[in-house]
Motif scaffolding. Structure first.
Motif, PDB file in Angstrom:
ATOM      1  N   GLY A 209       4.793   8.345  -4.316  1.00 46.80           N
ATOM      2  CA  GLY A 209       6.226   6.914  -3.611  1.00 46.80           C
ATOM      3  C   GLY A 209       6.156   6.562  -2.293  1.00 46.80           C
ATOM      4  N   GLU A 210       5.950   8.376  -1.699  1.00 50.04           N
ATOM      5  CA  GLU A 210       5.299   7.797  -0.092  1.00 50.04           C
ATOM      6  C   GLU A 210       3.897   6.954   0.818  1.00 50.04           C
TER       7      GLU A 210
ATOM      8  N   ILE B   7      -2.192   3.668  -7.289  1.00 44.70           N
ATOM      9  CA  ILE B   7      -2.492   4.598  -6.455  1.00 44.70           C
ATOM     10  C   ILE B   7      -1.863   5.822  -7.374  1.00 44.70           C
ATOM     11  N   THR B   8      -3.019   6.910  -7.387  1.00 43.36           N
ATOM     12  CA  THR B   8      -2.656   7.919  -7.553  1.00 43.36           C
ATOM     13  C   THR B   8      -3.179   8.822  -6.691  1.00 43.36           C
ATOM     14  N   LEU B   9      -2.721  10.321  -6.539  1.00 43.29           N
ATOM     15  CA  LEU B   9      -3.547  11.350  -5.720  1.00 43.29           C
ATOM     16  C   LEU B   9      -4.859  11.522  -6.089  1.00 43.29           C
TER      17      LEU B   9
ATOM     18  N   ARG C  72      13.256  -0.829  -8.966  1.00 47.09           N
ATOM     19  CA  ARG C  72      13.154   0.805  -9.844  1.00 47.09           C
ATOM     20  C   ARG C  72      12.603   1.672  -8.753  1.00 47.09           C
ATOM     21  N   ASP C  73      12.472   1.327  -7.740  1.00 47.58           N
ATOM     22  CA  ASP C  73      12.102   2.488  -6.340  1.00 47.58           C
ATOM     23  C   ASP C  73      13.136   1.496  -4.531  1.00 47.58           C
ATOM     24  N   ASP C  74      13.344   2.173  -4.739  1.00 50.04           N
ATOM     25  CA  ASP C  74      14.001   2.513  -3.084  1.00 50.04           C
ATOM     26  C   ASP C  74      13.385   1.922  -2.332  1.00 50.04           C
ATOM     27  N   ARG C  75      12.748   2.875  -1.764  1.00 48.12           N
ATOM     28  CA  ARG C  75      11.939   3.168  -1.081  1.00 48.12           C
ATOM     29  C   ARG C  75      11.231   2.006  -0.245  1.00 48.12           C
ATOM     30  N   LEU C  76      10.321   1.811  -2.261  1.00 48.48           N
ATOM     31  CA  LEU C  76       9.308   0.214  -1.846  1.00 48.48           C
ATOM     32  C   LEU C  76      10.196  -1.033  -1.531  1.00 48.48           C
TER      33      LEU C  76
END
Length: 215
Positions: free
Chosen positions: A70-71, A46-48, A127-131
């Motif tokens: 990341g969002e 997933i990239t812009l 390595r991704d707290d949001r995820l």
């Protein structure tokens, strides 16, 4: 990339008239496309630019709604597992029938894409707290839905057990264990593997495995 001297809003307006959509609709469309990428190719894809290319819009438009990729990844994961959850656990039928539908879909490997996505997400979440937070929230929703279904079956006399929570833990561990081989589904050519989820789920619910098996 947004051209020098142009705002994101101007870029949105510069798109052909047929692509101009309300902000909420555009955001939902972006998340939907990102969730498709997640299920097909993995969250790291997933990239812009990838989302913009699929939608046929400028990359800057995607960045206007999601300045941090990341969002978008977190929202795409949520959208993907929510849609799959609704398909895995239907809204009609007895508790036994609904759990059987879930088990059969897993054992027939109809939910391989979802299994791969969970494996992928748990790896990246190191390595991704949001995820990691999103995963925890989605796991809680899964547990709540299945526990409510098992509790309904207990109340109806379908499952001769007392602890719905313990049954849910065992079923989810079986589903996750089976899903761990989603990238190599031919690892075992054994009935024990083919019926692993139904056997464990039946044991957890106190019923015969035939009621849940995918033949």
């Amino acid at each position: 990339m947004i051209e020098p001297g142009r705002s994101s809003a101007q870029e949105e307006r510069s798109e052909p008239a047929r692509t101009r959509k309300p902000a909420a609709e555009r955001r939902a469309e972006i998340v939907s496309v990102a969730s498709e990428i997640a299920l097909e190719d993995g969250l790291e894809r997933i990239t812009l630019r990838a989302v913009a290319d699929r939608l046929g819009v400028r990359q800057g438009l995607i960045g206007h709604y999601f300045p941090a990729v990341g969002e978008l990844v977190a929202e795409a994961f949520t959208a993907a597992v929510t849609g799959e959850r609704d398909r895995l656990v239907g809204a009609s039928g007895t508790p036994t029938e609904r759990i059987a539908a879930l088990v059969r879909r897993v054992e027939r490997q109809e939910s391989e894409g979802l299994a791969r996505l969970w494996l992928n997400a748990r790896h990246l979440a190191r390595r991704d707290d949001r995820l990691a937070d999103v995963i925890e929230a989605q796991e809680a929703l899964d547990r709540a839905r299945l526990e409510a279904l098992v509790s309904e079956g207990i109340a109806a006399g379908e499952f001769p057990i007392a602890d719905a929570g313990a049954a849910c833990v065992r079923i989810f561990m079986a589903v996750d264990g089976f899903g761990a081989y989603a990238n190599n589904p031919a690892a075992f050519d054994e009935p024990a593997y083919a019926h692993f989820v139904s056997d464990v789920a039946a044991w957890a619910l106190g019923i015969g495995p035939a009621a849940l098996r995918a033949e």
